[in-house]
Structure formats: C-alpha cells, structure tokens
Design an enzyme around this catalytic site. Structure first.
Site, mmCIF file in Angstrom:
data_model
loop_
_atom_site.group_PDB
_atom_site.id
_atom_site.type_symbol
_atom_site.label_atom_id
_atom_site.label_comp_id
_atom_site.label_asym_id
_atom_site.label_seq_id
_atom_site.Cartn_x
_atom_site.Cartn_y
_atom_site.Cartn_z
ATOM 1 N N HIS A 145 -9.118 10.747 -0.220
ATOM 2 C CA HIS A 145 -8.390 9.543 -0.067
ATOM 3 C C HIS A 145 -7.089 9.930 0.524
ATOM 4 O O HIS A 145 -6.270 8.781 0.809
ATOM 5 C CB HIS A 145 -8.224 9.289 -1.545
ATOM 6 C CG HIS A 145 -7.435 7.838 -1.566
ATOM 7 N ND1 HIS A 145 -6.104 7.558 -2.107
ATOM 8 C CD2 HIS A 145 -7.954 6.488 -1.749
ATOM 9 C CE1 HIS A 145 -5.880 6.530 -1.917
ATOM 10 N NE2 HIS A 145 -6.940 5.585 -1.834
ATOM 11 N N LYS A 203 -4.812 10.429 3.741
ATOM 12 C CA LYS A 203 -4.628 9.834 5.262
ATOM 13 C C LYS A 203 -4.000 10.673 6.082
ATOM 14 O O LYS A 203 -2.780 10.883 5.869
ATOM 15 C CB LYS A 203 -4.189 8.361 5.383
ATOM 16 C CG LYS A 203 -4.965 7.332 4.312
ATOM 17 C CD LYS A 203 -4.353 7.172 3.126
ATOM 18 C CE LYS A 203 -4.892 6.125 1.984
ATOM 19 N NZ LYS A 203 -6.405 6.320 1.680
ATOM 20 N N LYS A 252 2.890 4.419 -1.214
ATOM 21 C CA LYS A 252 2.855 5.225 -2.206
ATOM 22 C C LYS A 252 3.948 6.454 -2.151
ATOM 23 O O LYS A 252 3.957 7.216 -1.379
ATOM 24 C CB LYS A 252 1.420 6.073 -2.300
ATOM 25 C CG LYS A 252 0.394 4.945 -2.416
ATOM 26 C CD LYS A 252 -1.052 5.452 -2.055
ATOM 27 C CE LYS A 252 -1.974 4.650 -2.353
ATOM 28 N NZ LYS A 252 -1.921 3.406 -1.519
ATOM 29 N N HIS A 274 0.577 -1.305 -0.125
ATOM 30 C CA HIS A 274 -0.031 0.130 0.018
ATOM 31 C C HIS A 274 0.767 1.218 -0.001
ATOM 32 O O HIS A 274 0.305 2.474 -0.110
ATOM 33 C CB HIS A 274 -1.008 0.068 1.178
ATOM 34 C CG HIS A 274 -2.170 0.801 1.013
ATOM 35 N ND1 HIS A 274 -2.497 1.822 1.709
ATOM 36 C CD2 HIS A 274 -3.208 0.579 0.040
ATOM 37 C CE1 HIS A 274 -3.585 2.448 1.570
ATOM 38 N NE2 HIS A 274 -4.084 1.575 0.427
#
Length: 623
Positions: free
Chosen positions: A508, A510, A282, A280
C-alpha cells in the site's frame, strides 16, 4: 460491451466512470448515495468458515475473535475495501469450478480474461436478495451471534479466528540513532521476525519512548476511531486528538458516530470542492512536553493497513522548542521544510489548525533534510503552479539535483496502490506531463526518454499474498478504468521483494525514484500518499498555463545534495536491520524490477477470480 485484448476478453459495464478516479468515501458523482451496510439477509450464503491451517509459524497462535469495537469495516473506505471486508466476513471457497462465481456475475472470467457484470442486472440481484433472499443452509450458532453493526475489523482468516501478533511484536524500540534517512517500513504480522527488525508499528510511533505526548493531529483518508484510540498507550489515551478528514454526508455521520464514546476526539473537515477529489494525506503531528514531531506515512488509520500490508513512513527528529523571542524565520531547515509545512497547513483554511500552525512556529525544525511535496485542491496559475503536485516535484528536482552521465539510461520507478484514468494514449498525461517531471535532473536541457517501470501487483501477486484475494481491496484499479488504457499495462512490473522477505505483504506504500542502470545508485527518492493519478498529482489545463489538482496528498523527497552526497547508494539485503546497514538507502522492493510476463494481468478489483484459490483456499467474488 465485450472487448478482446492482450489480457483476454472482458464484459464491461455500461456505467463507466469518465474520470476513473475514486470519489471520496461517502460521495460519488455517479452514486450519490453510498451503499448502506448490508443486512445479514443480503450477505451471500457460504459455509461457516473454520480455522484455517497456516504455514508453520511457531510464534503465531489462533485466538477467538472478540466483538469489542463499535464500528464495522463494511462501511469504512472505498467500495473496493468494503468488498474486501465482505469477502473476509464470508469467504467463498474454491471448489474447482467457477459455478459459484457465475451466480454472482453474468460471465465468469476465462483463465486469461476479465469479466464484469452488467450494472443493471447486478442492482437487480441485490434488490432481490434484500426482498426475497435465496434459500440457504441454516447458519451456525456463531454466525447467528454475529452482528454486522458491531464488528471488529474482519479477519482475513475467516469469521471466527484471528492470527495474533507474536508476543514481542508490539515491543517498542527506538530506531538506529545514526540513521540519516529516517525512512521506515511498517511491521507485518506473519513474517519471520528478522524481516520486522527496524520496522515500526503505530504503537511504536505513539510510544512514550518517543516523548511525553500532550496532543496530536491525525490527517488521513480512512479512520477506525475505536481502533485508533486503542493504539495510543494507556497514559496518553485520553489526550486531545484532532482528526482531519474529507468525509461528507453519510460517511461523515458514520465517522462522528464512531467518536461518540471518545470526548477527547475532535474533527476538522477538509474542503473538497472539485469533483473526485479526496483527502488522501496521511500525516501525524505529535506535540510532546519535550518538543514536536511530524510523521508522514502511507497507512490509513485502520487495522488492516497495519496488519499485513507493506507501508512506509518518514519520521522527523524530535524538534525542540525555540527560545522565547525568536524571530519568525528561526528554526528553518536548509530544505525550507518549516515554511512549506506551514504553507500546507494554511491551505486548509481551517480554524481548527490555527493553534497547530502557531505551535510549529515555536519549534526548531532545522535538522530536517527532506523536502515537502504536497498537493491541495485548486486551479493554479503563474508561479503558484510550482507550489503543488508534480510541478512542485519538478521544481525541486530542477533546483536541487544534478545531471548524471548516461542520464537517458537511468530508469524511473514508480510504486503505488491505485491508478486513475490517464487518457486514451500515453501522451495525454503520463509521458506528456508526468514523465517529464520524473525525468528532471538539475538544469540540464537534455530531455531523455528513459525506461519507466511501474510496480503494480499482478493477480497472482495478490492471490499468493498473506491476506490472499482480500488484499486486493486496497488496490482499487477498476475494470472501467483499465479497459480504457490498455497501453498503460506494458509499463507494469511485478511486486517482487523476495530478498527483503516482505513480498507476501501486499504493497500500500507509494514511492517514486530515479535509479542508475545497474540499480546500485539513486538520484532521488520520494515516499508519498500520492498514487498514479491526475487527481493526486495535478494535470495541466488551458494550453499548459494552469494546473488543476483535485486531492490533498503529502510526501517527502530525498535528494543527495541535502545529505552532502552525489547519489544515494542502494542498500542491499536490508534485513535484519543493524547499525552498519544504515549507510545505504533502504529501497522497499527488489531491484531490478521484473516485468509482467504475457500471462500476467494487473489486479482489477471489481471482477471475479475463480480459477485458482488464494492462500486461504478462497476465490474472489466482489460484491
């Protein structure tokens, strides 16, 4: 099974997933074979959509769609994202009655309730649609021409038309040189221009204004390779790119197929040996003739994530090359960012990353003021428990922050786009483990129980967003998980960003932070890929002597001491961005947060919403 609750009546599938975490793309414990890309005969019947009337936007125009990207969004990402792609491909119009949704689901949700089909019946419906499709009106010529296997990412505005970005949308600009935080939001199509000032698009990040690119690495979860290649400027478009991903089996095959026309694209598969783990992280590593740069962000490498979503990123300074003969410890920052980045890359145990590890060693990263907070899959004991996940964050907050007066009144705020299974009550993980990390401030023995505000979009937030209901495809909170943890929903707060002008772009991003009771100061701030889940942050096992982490995640932590401050000042009214506005920290949502009302429901992706239309006049009928 039916259940009544403060959020209405649910009809819940019997195929609940015990963990509640989304499996990696193309893999699943309960579904070994991911759904194939549906044929046209299996796509639900709908009237061919025409161009929709958008709110007046003088700088926005409609443009006919061109099928020029050899990849389908129907096969990219989680099941929720694929359902959103289906919904965008063939939107279901609001007809003031829930009858259409009722054909797809056993029970239509009541005005304040949720519903879910029985999994066996749903499979049966799918099977019948393939073998004996229902009679439907002849499709329009444009629908006949559409090839599901050769799709450009589908438009939220229907089958035929895209909203184009304004002419100046992709004009590259270098952020304010005196910005100490280097934290940026993404550009959002459809917003007033002032709300995109100081924001960055992926084309800005890869622009020649930031350096003469030689090679790059893209770490991510979802990829649209043809789209990604097009984001590089023409002069860099054939420069070597290494893709670090976690796809397996069919998903991996699709990824490799996407890259066939691009011989300069290579792959590195991250090892995922613990069930329900994902890659996950990025991150971009950019190697220039002039030096080296790191970008840590929240966006997938697909068009939808850079279109009308709210995203965040940290962009490093340009790190210069060290003089030849420099020692191994040269170029380290006060936050030990270089050491921690090298340790994170080494955790992949991937030969493809070895040359990048050596390159980073040759550069001066001493200007970095943020701390790296990463997760890598594994089970850790002893001192290794503090290397990854939320215990890594706890250690950094313990070592590098200071207690504050009235500490018990400083709330924790978390913002995320996905939620995992956390147990039957809050003590199982959220307050018993995760909240303890989030409330750590220095070496104080005080263990307060301050408010915890969790920002997660309500159904109405999604419905009224720029994308409408399909925005919920990137908010994959499932009914199977939600119905097991009703206690969690009392923590939820609305996605509200009215003063920033960005509330209509679904988040989107976090972020996690500790804020003063009057919401004017920050004790710390974290931007990360990690959602609210044990898979991302890790969970203690064996009487708290072992930390188990399932996924790869990465973020950066801002603490005031690294900037020679006691606390950060919250920046009010950050738009439009100007040199004078960079003195405070740009929190990406309105403060104070607004709690859910009794009528509000958290967005659940895999149940229908047919009681009210979204901003495009459609309802939500998940596939």
């Amino acid at each position: 099974m039916s259940q009544d609750s403060q959020h209405g009546k649910w009809t819940v599938s019997s195929s609940d997933d015990d963990d509640g975490e989304l499996p990696p793309s193309g893999t699943s414990a309960s579904q070994p074979n991911p759904p194939a890309v549906p044929s046209e005969s299996s796509i639900r019947s709908a009237s061919p959509p025409g161009p929709k009337q958008e709110p007046e936007e003088p700088s926005v125009e409609f443009k006919p769609e061109q099928d020029n990207t050899p990849v389908t969004s129907l096969a990219i990402g989680s099941e929720a994202r694929r359902s959103a792609a289906m919904s965008q491909l063939n939107p279901v119009k609001y007809e003031n009655t829930p009858s259409l949704a009722g054909k797809r689901k056993m029970e239509v949700s009541e005005s304040s309730g949720w519903a879910l089909s029985d999994s066996d019946d749903d499979e049966d419906v799918k099977g019948k649609s393939l073998a004996n499709p229902p009679k439907k009106a002849p499709p329009s010529p444009k629908t006949k021409k559409a090839k599901v296997t050769n799709e450009r990412p589908p438009s939220p505005h229907g089958r035929v038309y895209y909203i184009d970005e304004p002419e100046d949308f992709f004009e590259s600009s270098i952020p304010c040189s005196n910005d100490p935080f280097r934290f940026y939001l993404n550009k959002v199509t459809g917003l007033d221009r002032k709300y995109n000032t100081g924001a960055l698009h992926i084309r800005d990040i890869l622009s020649p204004l930031f350096g003469t690119l030689k090679e790059s690495v893209q770490f991510n979860y979802c990829f649209d390779i043809p789209w990604m290649v097009q984001q590089y400027p023409p002069e860099f478009r054939d420069r070597p790119v290494l893709i670090v991903h976690g796809d397996k089996r069919e998903a991996k095959a699709r990824l490799l197929q996407q890259a066939k026309p691009f011989p300069h694209v290579r792959f590195c598969q991250a090892k995922l040996e613990i069930t329900f783990g994902t890659h996950h992280t990025k991150m971009m590593l950019l190697w220039y003739e002039e030096g080296f740069r790191v970008i840590i962000l929240t966006s997938n490498l697909i068009r939808a994530d850079w279109y009308q979503k709210s995203q965040g990123m940290w962009m490093s300074p340009l790190f210069p090359r060290l003089p030849k003969g420099s020692s191994e410890t040269a170029g380290e920052s006060p936050t030990f960012f270089k050491r921690d980045l090298l340790e994170y890359l080494a955790s992949y145990k991937a030969p493809e990353l070895e040359e990048w590890i050596e390159r980073i060693k040759e550069h001066d990263l001493s200007e970095t003021r943020v701390y790296l907070v990463g997760s890598t899959p594994g089970r850790y004991v002893g001192s290794d428990m503090e290397r990854w996940g939320h215990l890594r964050l706890r250690k950094l907050l313990y070592d590098h922050t200071d207690p504050v007066p009235d500490e018990e009144r400083w709330p924790v705020i978390g913002q995320f786009s996905s939620i995992g299974s956390m147990g039957l009550d809050k003590t199982k993980w959220l307050t018993g483990e995760f909240q303890r990390t989030m409330t750590t401030l220095g070496k104080s023995s005080l263990r307060p129980d301050p408010p915890m505000h969790l920002l997660y979009p309500s159904v109405d937030d999604v419905r009224t967003s720029l994308e409408g209901y399909p925005a919920g495809g990137s908010l994959p909170y499932s009914i199977q998980t939600a119905q097991k943890q009703l206690w969690l929903h009392s923590y939820f707060h609305r996605w509200k960003a009215d003063t920033t002008g960005r509330s209509h772009a679904m988040p989107h991003i976090k972020t996690y932070m500790r804020v003063s009771p009057d919401f004017t100061k920050l004790a710390w701030f974290l931007v990360t890929s990690a959602n609210l889940s044990k898979a991302a942050w890790g969970a203690l096992e064996k009487n708290n002597t072992q930390l188990m982490v399932r996924s790869y995640e990465l973020g950066v932590l801002y603490v005031p001491s690294a900037f020679n401050m006691k606390t950060f000042t919250v920046q009010r009214n950050p738009f439009p961005v100007s040199p004078s506005s960079s003195s405070g920290f740009p929190v990406p949502f309105d403060l104070p947060p607004t709690g859910y009302s009794p009528k509000d429901q958290p967005w659940i992706w895999n149940i229908p919403y047919s009681q009210a239309p979204d901003t495009h006049g459609n309802i939500w009928v998940p596939s």
